[in-house]
Design a protein around this motif. Structure first.
Motif, PDB file in Angstrom:
ATOM      1  N   TYR A  37     -14.850   0.998  -6.154  1.00  0.00           N
ATOM      2  CA  TYR A  37     -13.873  -0.106  -6.420  1.00  0.00           C
ATOM      3  C   TYR A  37     -12.773   0.438  -6.171  1.00  0.00           C
ATOM      4  O   TYR A  37     -11.730  -0.258  -5.316  1.00  0.00           O
ATOM      5  N   PHE A  38     -12.470   1.684  -6.786  1.00  0.00           N
ATOM      6  CA  PHE A  38     -11.030   2.155  -6.681  1.00  0.00           C
ATOM      7  C   PHE A  38     -10.584   2.597  -5.172  1.00  0.00           C
ATOM      8  O   PHE A  38      -9.641   2.378  -4.916  1.00  0.00           O
ATOM      9  N   GLU A  39     -11.675   3.259  -4.458  1.00  0.00           N
ATOM     10  CA  GLU A  39     -11.328   3.429  -3.162  1.00  0.00           C
ATOM     11  C   GLU A  39     -11.164   2.088  -2.313  1.00  0.00           C
ATOM     12  O   GLU A  39     -10.209   2.227  -1.511  1.00  0.00           O
ATOM     13  N   GLU A  40     -11.974   1.330  -2.385  1.00  0.00           N
ATOM     14  CA  GLU A  40     -11.779  -0.097  -1.706  1.00  0.00           C
ATOM     15  C   GLU A  40     -10.382  -0.595  -2.050  1.00  0.00           C
ATOM     16  O   GLU A  40      -9.771  -0.968  -1.358  1.00  0.00           O
ATOM     17  N   GLU A  41     -10.292  -0.777  -3.428  1.00  0.00           N
ATOM     18  CA  GLU A  41      -9.099  -1.461  -4.087  1.00  0.00           C
ATOM     19  C   GLU A  41      -7.719  -0.835  -3.437  1.00  0.00           C
ATOM     20  O   GLU A  41      -6.709  -1.360  -3.134  1.00  0.00           O
ATOM     21  N   LEU A  43      -7.461   0.887  -0.788  1.00  0.00           N
ATOM     22  CA  LEU A  43      -7.101   0.738   0.750  1.00  0.00           C
ATOM     23  C   LEU A  43      -6.524  -0.640   0.796  1.00  0.00           C
ATOM     24  O   LEU A  43      -5.757  -0.973   1.724  1.00  0.00           O
ATOM     25  N   ILE A  44      -7.207  -1.733   0.206  1.00  0.00           N
ATOM     26  CA  ILE A  44      -6.804  -3.023   0.230  1.00  0.00           C
ATOM     27  C   ILE A  44      -5.124  -2.965  -0.330  1.00  0.00           C
ATOM     28  O   ILE A  44      -4.403  -3.680   0.153  1.00  0.00           O
ATOM     29  N   VAL A  45      -4.748  -2.249  -1.484  1.00  0.00           N
ATOM     30  CA  VAL A  45      -3.593  -2.438  -2.057  1.00  0.00           C
ATOM     31  C   VAL A  45      -2.631  -1.976  -1.004  1.00  0.00           C
ATOM     32  O   VAL A  45      -1.520  -2.358  -0.640  1.00  0.00           O
ATOM     33  N   GLU A  46      -2.943  -0.891  -0.475  1.00  0.00           N
ATOM     34  CA  GLU A  46      -2.070  -0.264   0.659  1.00  0.00           C
ATOM     35  C   GLU A  46      -1.887  -1.057   1.811  1.00  0.00           C
ATOM     36  O   GLU A  46      -0.784  -1.336   2.312  1.00  0.00           O
ATOM     37  N   LYS A  47      -3.016  -1.625   2.143  1.00  0.00           N
ATOM     38  CA  LYS A  47      -3.002  -2.615   3.635  1.00  0.00           C
ATOM     39  C   LYS A  47      -1.991  -3.815   3.369  1.00  0.00           C
ATOM     40  O   LYS A  47      -1.227  -4.342   4.018  1.00  0.00           O
ATOM     41  N   GLU A  48      -2.416  -4.432   1.914  1.00  0.00           N
ATOM     42  CA  GLU A  48      -1.550  -5.569   1.542  1.00  0.00           C
ATOM     43  C   GLU A  48       0.154  -5.355   1.490  1.00  0.00           C
ATOM     44  O   GLU A  48       0.814  -6.080   1.755  1.00  0.00           O
ATOM     45  N   TYR A  49       0.276  -4.182   0.607  1.00  0.00           N
ATOM     46  CA  TYR A  49       1.424  -3.870   0.413  1.00  0.00           C
ATOM     47  C   TYR A  49       2.476  -3.595   1.684  1.00  0.00           C
ATOM     48  O   TYR A  49       3.639  -4.288   1.976  1.00  0.00           O
ATOM     49  N   LEU A  50       1.676  -2.950   2.731  1.00  0.00           N
ATOM     50  CA  LEU A  50       2.251  -2.600   3.969  1.00  0.00           C
ATOM     51  C   LEU A  50       2.441  -3.805   4.559  1.00  0.00           C
ATOM     52  O   LEU A  50       3.773  -4.197   5.534  1.00  0.00           O
ATOM     53  N   GLN A  51       1.489  -4.750   4.813  1.00  0.00           N
ATOM     54  CA  GLN A  51       1.636  -6.195   5.331  1.00  0.00           C
ATOM     55  C   GLN A  51       2.958  -6.956   4.804  1.00  0.00           C
ATOM     56  O   GLN A  51       3.687  -7.612   5.115  1.00  0.00           O
ATOM     57  N   LYS A  52       3.040  -6.704   3.443  1.00  0.00           N
ATOM     58  CA  LYS A  52       4.038  -7.661   2.684  1.00  0.00           C
ATOM     59  C   LYS A  52       5.432  -7.223   3.046  1.00  0.00           C
ATOM     60  O   LYS A  52       6.337  -7.987   3.363  1.00  0.00           O
ATOM     61  N   GLN A  53       5.598  -5.735   3.158  1.00  0.00           N
ATOM     62  CA  GLN A  53       6.775  -5.313   3.816  1.00  0.00           C
ATOM     63  C   GLN A  53       7.096  -5.472   5.154  1.00  0.00           C
ATOM     64  O   GLN A  53       8.269  -6.166   5.415  1.00  0.00           O
ATOM     65  N   LYS A  54       6.022  -5.634   6.052  1.00  0.00           N
ATOM     66  CA  LYS A  54       6.390  -6.228   7.298  1.00  0.00           C
ATOM     67  C   LYS A  54       6.694  -7.721   7.362  1.00  0.00           C
ATOM     68  O   LYS A  54       7.486  -8.134   8.222  1.00  0.00           O
ATOM     69  N   ASN A  55       6.154  -8.620   6.594  1.00  0.00           N
ATOM     70  CA  ASN A  55       6.438  -9.816   6.316  1.00  0.00           C
ATOM     71  C   ASN A  55       7.905  -9.988   5.814  1.00  0.00           C
ATOM     72  O   ASN A  55       8.701 -10.899   6.518  1.00  0.00           O
ATOM     73  N   LEU A 202      -3.625   1.050 -10.863  1.00  0.00           N
ATOM     74  CA  LEU A 202      -5.097   0.811 -10.612  1.00  0.00           C
ATOM     75  C   LEU A 202      -6.081   1.745 -11.263  1.00  0.00           C
ATOM     76  O   LEU A 202      -7.103   1.679 -11.903  1.00  0.00           O
ATOM     77  N   GLU A 203      -5.471   3.040 -11.298  1.00  0.00           N
ATOM     78  CA  GLU A 203      -6.445   4.097 -11.690  1.00  0.00           C
ATOM     79  C   GLU A 203      -6.617   4.085 -13.256  1.00  0.00           C
ATOM     80  O   GLU A 203      -7.749   4.436 -13.730  1.00  0.00           O
TER      81      GLU A 203
END
Length: 515
Positions: A37-41, A43-55, A202-203
């Motif tokens: 779960y930590f590994e998946e989350e 990746l999700i956190v990193e992806k969502e945050y980067l997308q948020k910055q792009k937005n 998260l960790e």
């Protein structure tokens, strides 16, 4: 081995061993699951945050483009060069995030605006290089010309007041009227620091859960052991009380039968309570749908009011506000606010089954919709051809019908601008066939994709981005025409574009004609 003497020992050790095994496998699978779960989350956190910055970057650029469009549209006093200078000065003042700012080049590689390079303004900037020696100005402009609606580019640049170079993510968009390439950026190390901080939080959260599960498991084993020991001491009493327990259960069963009717009544009350809760949830969902529709209709006037206020703020910043400008601003804002107020009333009435119908002419309702969208159509040089061959007096809901026409016109405008159609045209035609009045809204935007034709009137179905549509407009149109006015609305594709067809039957149409 399994005689009566060994039963107390079995009672003690069986649940303890079972609890130990269950705790062991529970902890093992929980820890393994939490690690995954930590590994998946992460990746999700990193992806969502980067997308948020792009937005954020896209939002800043969109804000700048909207501001420019508004200034150009409403300019009456300044020459084009004075207006450009005024716009550039304002864009240089915009800040966002920790180190965020805007800069502007033109498509001929000249720097037109930059808050931290004033000495390079209006110079040929094609030779500018980043830390790796790349010609970043040329890259910015060439990539943006290929992707005028916006493109993300990574490069290396210095933060303001710092010496070392950092990796940066930029977003660029072309403003075609002035051939400006407007850029905004965020530093990757700033983004990465925030991502790492989120990962650490998260960790820590997962570690806390693991410690809690392990502690609870050991406590459970201890409690089970104690309870098993106590149970073993009383095992003899349990055997002796067996018959008494059976007898007591028989009495309880008899009592249950006697009180069955009371329990049924109680169950009925609980069911009714659940029904009321479901009804309440249904009303809340209905209210949510209404609010979503209001938000959908308010987006355009709110954007217009925002632009008006931005213009007033800019004028005040440069001491150019006078009484006539304030009066005009108030007048325009009141017009939009009145439209928003009327929209609330329309939506409120839409959900009332007993609202009254009125007599109105088709052309009046069409003109009301055209008035609301006229400025936007002119801004994109969209030609409107209105042909009222038959203008009956309708007995129905005038403002709702006008909203349907407005929605169809707005959708046509969006399709024409999004696809950048040359000589964009919208046709509004009213005719009569047999005992029906026919209203057509046609465009030359290329039509609706065949896969979407059967879905286009479904609620929340949209081909636009979330910032431009919710998928409720055409659904509302269908409800108004077919449920409230006993008509029919359909769509098909013609040679040049989409053709929306509204048919109102003879019982809803009075044969009186305006002379």
């Amino acid at each position: 081995m399994f005689d009566e003497k060994n039963i107390p020992k079995l009672i003690i050790f069986t649940p303890i061993i079972t609890a130990i095994l269950i705790a062991f496998f529970t902890i093992y699978f929980f820890i393994d699951n939490q690690n995954n779960y930590f590994e998946e989350e992460s990746l999700i956190v990193e992806k969502e945050y980067l997308q948020k910055q792009k937005n954020i970057l896209k939002k800043e650029i969109d804000y700048a483009i909207n501001y420019i469009n508004h200034r150009v549209k409403n300019n009456e006093l300044l020459s084009e060069e004075e207006l450009k200078k005024d716009i550039l000065e304002y864009l240089e003042t915009i800040r966002y995030g920790k180190h965020g700012y805007l800069w502007i080049h033109d498509t001929n590689y000249y720097l037109r605006g930059h808050p931290f390079r004033p000495e390079s303004i209006d110079t040929f900037d094609i030779d500018l290089k980043d830390a790796k020696g790349g010609l970043i100005t040329k890259r910015f402009i060439d990539e943006t010309i290929k992707n005028p609606e916006g493109v993300f580019i990574e490069y290396y640049w210095q933060k303001p007041q710092e010496v070392n170079f950092s990796k940066k993510l930029g977003f660029f968009r072309l403003y075609e009227k002035y051939n400006w390439v407007i850029g905004a950026g965020l530093y990757i190390d700033d983004i990465q620091d925030s991502i790492n901080a989120n990962k650490k939080l998260l960790e820590k959260k997962i570690d806390k859960h693991i410690r809690l599960v392990v502690t609870v498991s050991f406590l459970a084993i201890l409690i089970i052991g104690v309870l098993s020991f106590i149970m073993s001491k009383k095992i003899t009493q349990v055997f002796n009380a067996y018959q008494e327990n059976v007898k007591r259960k028989e009495l309880l069963l008899e009592d249950l039968n006697r009180n069955l009717e009371l329990k049924v009544q109680k169950a009925i009350k609980e069911v009714k309570k659940k029904d009321r809760a479901m009804l309440h949830q249904s009303r809340l969902a209905r209210m949510g749908a209404m609010l979503s529709m209001i938000a959908h209709q308010w987006r355009q006037p709110l954007s217009e009011v925002s632009g008006i206020l931005m213009e007033l703020e800019t004028a005040n910043k440069f001491n150019k506000v006078d009484s006539s400008m304030i009066e005009e601003t108030v007048k325009e804002s009141n017009k939009q606010i009145e439209f928003m107020s009327n929209t609330i009333e329309d939506f409120r009435n839409f959900f009332k089954p007993d609202k009254l119908k009125v007599d109105f002419y088709i052309e009046d309702a069409c003109n009301e919709a055209l008035t609301l969208v006229d400025a936007s159509l002119k801004n994109f040089n969209i030609q409107v051809e209105k042909k009222i061959k038959h203008n009956p007096l309708i007995h129905g809901y005038e403002r709702e019908f006008a909203q349907v026409i407005l929605n169809l016109l707005s959708n046509a405008k969006d399709a024409l601008t999004q696809r950048q159609i040359a000589n964009p045209t919208i046709k509004l035609i009213v005719t009569k066939k047999d005992n029906n009045v026919i209203i057509k809204v046609k465009d030359n935007a290329g039509g609706v994709e065949e896969d979407y034709l059967d879905l286009i009137f479904e609620p929340y179905f949209t081909t636009k981005s979330s910032s431009k549509g919710t998928g409720l407009g055409l659904y509302m149109a269908k409800m108004i025409i077919e449920k409230n006015m006993n008509g029919e609305i359909t769509v098909d594709n013609k040679k040049k574009g989409a053709n929306f067809l509204i048919v109102l039957p003879i019982e809803e149409v009075w044969v009186w004609m305006r002379v």
